[in-house]
Design a protein around this motif. Structure first.
Motif, mmCIF file in Angstrom:
data_model
loop_
_atom_site.group_PDB
_atom_site.id
_atom_site.type_symbol
_atom_site.label_atom_id
_atom_site.label_comp_id
_atom_site.label_asym_id
_atom_site.label_seq_id
_atom_site.Cartn_x
_atom_site.Cartn_y
_atom_site.Cartn_z
ATOM 1 N N ALA A 1 0.850 -1.197 0.000
ATOM 2 C CA ALA A 1 0.000 0.000 0.000
ATOM 3 C C ALA A 1 0.883 1.243 0.000
ATOM 4 N N SER B 1 2.383 1.679 -3.388
ATOM 5 C CA SER B 1 1.363 2.174 -4.336
ATOM 6 C C SER B 1 1.189 3.676 -4.201
ATOM 7 N N LYS B 2 1.102 4.143 -2.976
ATOM 8 C CA LYS B 2 0.925 5.579 -2.739
ATOM 9 C C LYS B 2 2.120 6.347 -3.284
ATOM 10 N N ASP C 1 -5.016 4.520 -9.409
ATOM 11 C CA ASP C 1 -6.091 4.371 -8.438
ATOM 12 C C ASP C 1 -5.572 3.428 -7.347
ATOM 13 N N ASP D 1 -6.866 1.666 -4.907
ATOM 14 C CA ASP D 1 -7.493 0.347 -4.701
ATOM 15 C C ASP D 1 -7.109 -0.623 -5.811
ATOM 16 N N ALA E 1 -3.522 -1.610 -5.385
ATOM 17 C CA ALA E 1 -3.323 -2.597 -4.312
ATOM 18 C C ALA E 1 -3.648 -3.994 -4.833
ATOM 19 N N GLU E 2 -4.728 -4.093 -5.608
ATOM 20 C CA GLU E 2 -5.122 -5.379 -6.182
ATOM 21 C C GLU E 2 -4.054 -5.859 -7.178
#
Lengths: 228, 189
Positions: free
Chosen positions: B84, B87-88, B110, B112, B115-116
């Motif tokens: 996470a 990703s950020k 995005d 979410d 993260a996926e």
């Protein structure tokens, strides 16, 4: 008037060539074309896998950053054991400059001795000129393998992935051996560059290789012959 | 222009103070930095490649993400927490890249979806079906130039030769085909 008429290459053209996007403003028209180009480029099989030298180079860079102020010749295992929770404060210090890119699964560092057939014979698989230009792949009745010239020293490795035995493909552009079955890649010396498996696969077994005049020969099981 | 909210305090700086990941002592934490890097470098590279579509920029951005994230990251964090955070950082790094390079955002991350993507990296060529569907409805010459350039990875000159047109014409054809593909893609989305 389009800003690309004379002086500037369109960003979408650069992406079509897998090259860096040139700087400068873009209009809505080019922005839409660029988005489409990015989508087309990135959806092609294997296009989005990194080159071996990049993965290794960045790991080294991070290691150099983290090792500032630490003794240069610290054994990795002793260092990590000693660092323990201290590695948290040390930030990137745990990424040290050795050649390991893998998760430390039990199988990772098991030495894989060179493959030595019980009854073997030296067989020509390539000419010395072939390997000087890069890695070459060969197949025989019993195996597949790769031979390369690493700074004057010949290296031969098995061409079967150590995960589930899929035959590796030579990715010349990225300088690595790709497994077509799972996202795993090895370098020409058999080290795992990256993987996305639950545990790191073992390095590729080495094959015995030698120069014999203008021939590159590999020790193969007796009676085995390379395919043309 | 869409602005991405800076997600990583160390990446674009102003007004955002570094806040390390909290220590959770997770059972699925990484055992060392080598492992953290090896487990995530390909995931982050693929994520960024899908946003910029070329190797040099994807490499630079991946390096930027790791260089920015490794300081604040803590080994005790769980794997999902690490991802996470990466990703950020990637979202911030990408937004800043577009602002610097083109003055507008072309693609964004995005969180979410990222993260996926990082947790379960999609298989090779996972989105090729959508590209094929778009190609299928293009006029023949538009489809051909995109096949030559993107599927067969031929140079502009080779593609022009294969189609019997000049390089300048091939450029125009390619641009128009991409515009058409973009508009079909928007309809499909």
């Amino acid at each position: 008037m389009s800003p690309f008429r004379r002086h500037r290459r369109r960003p979408s053209e650069a992406v079509a060539d897998n090259e860096a996007i040139p700087a400068g403003p873009v209009d809505d028209d080019e922005a839409a074309a660029l988005r489409a180009a990015i989508e087309f480029r990135s959806t092609q099989p294997a296009a989005d896998l990194p080159a071996a030298e990049f993965v290794e180079g960045l790991r080294r860079r991070l290691g150099e950053l983290g090792s500032e102020g630490t003794p240069a010749a610290v054994d990795r295992r002793r260092f990590l054991a000693a660092a323990g929770a201290g590695a948290v404060a040390a930030g990137v210090a745990g990424v040290v400059a050795d050649r390991t890119v893998l998760r430390p699964a039990a199988s990772e560092n098991e030495a894989t001795g060179p493959l030595e057939p019980a009854a073997g014979a030296w067989v020509r698989v390539a000419g010395t000129g072939d390997v000087s230009a890069g890695t070459i792949r060969f197949t025989t009745g019993s195996m597949a393998g790769f031979v390369s010239d690493r700074a004057g020293e010949l290296v031969a490795v098995s061409g079967a992935c150590t995960h589930q035995g899929c035959l590796l493909r030579l990715n010349d552009e990225a300088g690595r051996l790709d497994c077509p079955c799972h996202r795993t890649a090895f370098d020409a010396e058999g080290r795992v560059l990256f993987h996305q498996l639950a545990a790191a696969p073992r390095p590729l077994p080495r094959l015995q290789v030698r120069r014999n005049g203008d021939d590159v020969e590999v020790l193969l099981p007796e009676g085995d012959r390379p395919h043309a | 222009m869409t602005e991405q909210e800076p997600g990583h305090p160390g990446a674009s700086g102003e007004g955002h103070r570094a806040r390390p990941l909290r220590v959770v002592g997770a059972s699925d934490a990484y055992s060392d930095w080598d492992e953290l890097y090896a487990d995530n470098v390909v995931r982050i590279y693929r994520l960024l490649y899908s946003k910029v579509g070329n190797r040099p920029d994807a490499e630079d951005l991946t390096a930027e993400v790791f260089l920015a994230a490794f300081g604040p990251l803590r080994l005790e964090a769980s794997r999902p927490e690490v991802r996470a955070y990466l990703s950020k950082t990637a979202a911030t790094v990408l937004a800043s890249f577009w602002r610097r390079r083109l003055g507008r955002e072309i693609t964004g991350i995005d969180l979410d979806a990222a993260a996926e993507f990082l947790e379960r990296p999609p298989p090779d060529g996972h989105a090729a079906g959508r590209a094929q569907r778009i190609l299928a409805v293009l006029p023949a010459r538009s489809r051909r130039i995109l096949e030559l350039r993107f599927l067969e990875r031929r140079s502009l000159r080779d593609s022009a030769d294969a189609m019997g047109v000049t390089v300048a014409n091939a450029k125009v054809l390619q641009h128009r085909a991409l515009r058409m593909a973009a508009s079909i893609g928007e309809d499909e989305a």
